[in-house]
Design an enzyme around this catalytic site. Structure first.
Site, mmCIF file in Angstrom:
data_model
loop_
_atom_site.group_PDB
_atom_site.id
_atom_site.type_symbol
_atom_site.label_atom_id
_atom_site.label_comp_id
_atom_site.label_asym_id
_atom_site.label_seq_id
_atom_site.Cartn_x
_atom_site.Cartn_y
_atom_site.Cartn_z
ATOM 1 C CD GLU A 105 -3.127 0.715 0.262
ATOM 2 O OE1 GLU A 105 -2.536 1.523 -0.475
ATOM 3 O OE2 GLU A 105 -4.362 0.701 0.404
ATOM 4 C CG ASP A 109 -5.932 8.903 6.088
ATOM 5 O OD1 ASP A 109 -5.854 9.277 7.259
ATOM 6 O OD2 ASP A 109 -6.270 9.659 5.170
ATOM 7 C CG PHE A 158 -4.304 15.860 1.332
ATOM 8 C CD1 PHE A 158 -5.031 14.685 1.426
ATOM 9 C CD2 PHE A 158 -3.994 16.353 0.070
ATOM 10 C CE1 PHE A 158 -5.458 14.015 0.291
ATOM 11 C CE2 PHE A 158 -4.413 15.692 -1.076
ATOM 12 C CZ PHE A 158 -5.150 14.523 -0.963
ATOM 13 N NE ARG A 171 -3.382 8.698 -9.120
ATOM 14 C CZ ARG A 171 -4.052 8.290 -8.039
ATOM 15 N NH1 ARG A 171 -3.393 7.868 -6.991
ATOM 16 N NH2 ARG A 171 -5.370 8.306 -8.025
HETATM 17 C C1 PRP Z 1 -5.859 5.789 -0.645
HETATM 18 C C2 PRP Z 1 -4.678 4.894 -0.338
HETATM 19 C C3 PRP Z 1 -5.260 3.803 0.503
HETATM 20 C C4 PRP Z 1 -6.393 4.497 1.218
HETATM 21 C C5 PRP Z 1 -5.982 4.780 2.626
HETATM 22 O O1 PRP Z 1 -6.515 5.281 -1.772
HETATM 23 O O2 PRP Z 1 -4.077 4.385 -1.502
HETATM 24 O O3 PRP Z 1 -5.734 2.732 -0.274
HETATM 25 O O4 PRP Z 1 -6.671 5.712 0.524
HETATM 26 O O5 PRP Z 1 -7.005 5.410 3.337
HETATM 27 P P1 PRP Z 1 -7.734 4.748 4.593
HETATM 28 O O6 PRP Z 1 -6.681 4.130 5.468
HETATM 29 O O7 PRP Z 1 -8.391 5.941 5.255
HETATM 30 O O8 PRP Z 1 -8.727 3.765 4.105
HETATM 31 P P2 PRP Z 1 -7.587 6.081 -2.635
HETATM 32 O O9 PRP Z 1 -8.957 5.587 -2.290
HETATM 33 O O10 PRP Z 1 -7.329 7.561 -2.503
HETATM 34 O O11 PRP Z 1 -7.277 5.577 -4.120
HETATM 35 P P3 PRP Z 1 -5.958 5.730 -5.035
HETATM 36 O O12 PRP Z 1 -4.913 4.818 -4.450
HETATM 37 O O13 PRP Z 1 -6.407 5.280 -6.373
HETATM 38 O O14 PRP Z 1 -5.527 7.182 -5.007
#
Ligand code: PRP
Length: 186
Positions: A105, A109, A158, A171
């Site tokens: 990952e 968060d 952020f 990205r």
């Molecule tokens: C982001 C990141 C994790 C998730 C973490 O993905 O890649 O998968 O958020 O957040 P959490 O711990 O609060 O669940 P996102 O949904 O932004 O998709 P992306 O990777 O395509 O940007």
């Protein structure tokens, strides 16, 4: 009028430099290679944010690996906050039954995404299931996640770059940084 995006100019502060990231990724790759020595490992990357991390990490690992890719997104939520309801946009391509699996990952968060994913992947009967994340924001955690390999613990800001986006942009930055406040104001 729509503000012009300035990829590097929109960044107010660099939190992690390219060198810091690459050094840490190499260390993680070494540890993973030692821990899984003599085994085969399946890396499951969670798109899209983990794409650069996955690409760099897998090349620092010196044991045989298979890779698979999942894409998930959280339902609703704002651009900078996740909602906790997870939707699978792309599932695994191959069975992980009996495999040693490491989830890769970019950031943890609230932990809600991984909490869902761990339960989902456990249901597919891997031999082992561990977690590797480049970034961790412990201050935001809502559910406990057992992190096995961690790149950096970061403050509750952020961040963008090295896979992480704001509105799908930024990205491809090679570092992790914080955007200027006016970027969010638009
Ligand atoms: C982001 C990141 C994790 C998730 C973490 O993905 O890649 O998968 O958020 O957040 P959490 O711990 O609060 O669940 P996102 O949904 O932004 O998709 P992306 O990777 O395509 O940007």
């Amino acid at each position: 009028m729509r503000r012009q995006i300035d990829l590097t100019g929109d960044v107010a502060e660099i939190l992690l430099t390219e060198d810091q990231i690459q050094g840490r990724v190499a260390e993680l790759g070494r540890r993973i290679s030692e821990d899984y020595a003599g085994q085969e490992l399946t890396l499951v990357s969670v798109l899209k944010g983990s794409l650069p991390f996955m690409a760099d990490l897998m090349r620092t690992i010196t044991i045989p690996v298979r890779i698979d890719l999942m894409e998930v997104s959280s339902y609703g939520g704002t651009a900078t906050e996740s909602s906790g309801l997870v939707r699978i946009l792309k599932d695994l391509s191959s069975s992980i039954a009996g495999a040693d699996v490491l989830i890769v990952e970019d950031i943890i968060d609230t932990g809600l995404t991984l909490n869902y994913l761990i339960r989902y992947l456990r249901g597919k009967n891997p031999r082992s299931l561990r977690i590797c994340t480049l970034l961790d924001k412990p201050a935001r955690r809502l559910v406990e996640i057992p992190v096995d390999y961690l790149g950096f613990s970061i403050p509750d800001r952020f961040v963008v770059g090295y896979g992480l986006d704001y509105g799908e942009i930024y990205r491809n930055l090679r570092f992790v940084g914080v955007l200027r406040p006016e970027v969010y104001a638009d």
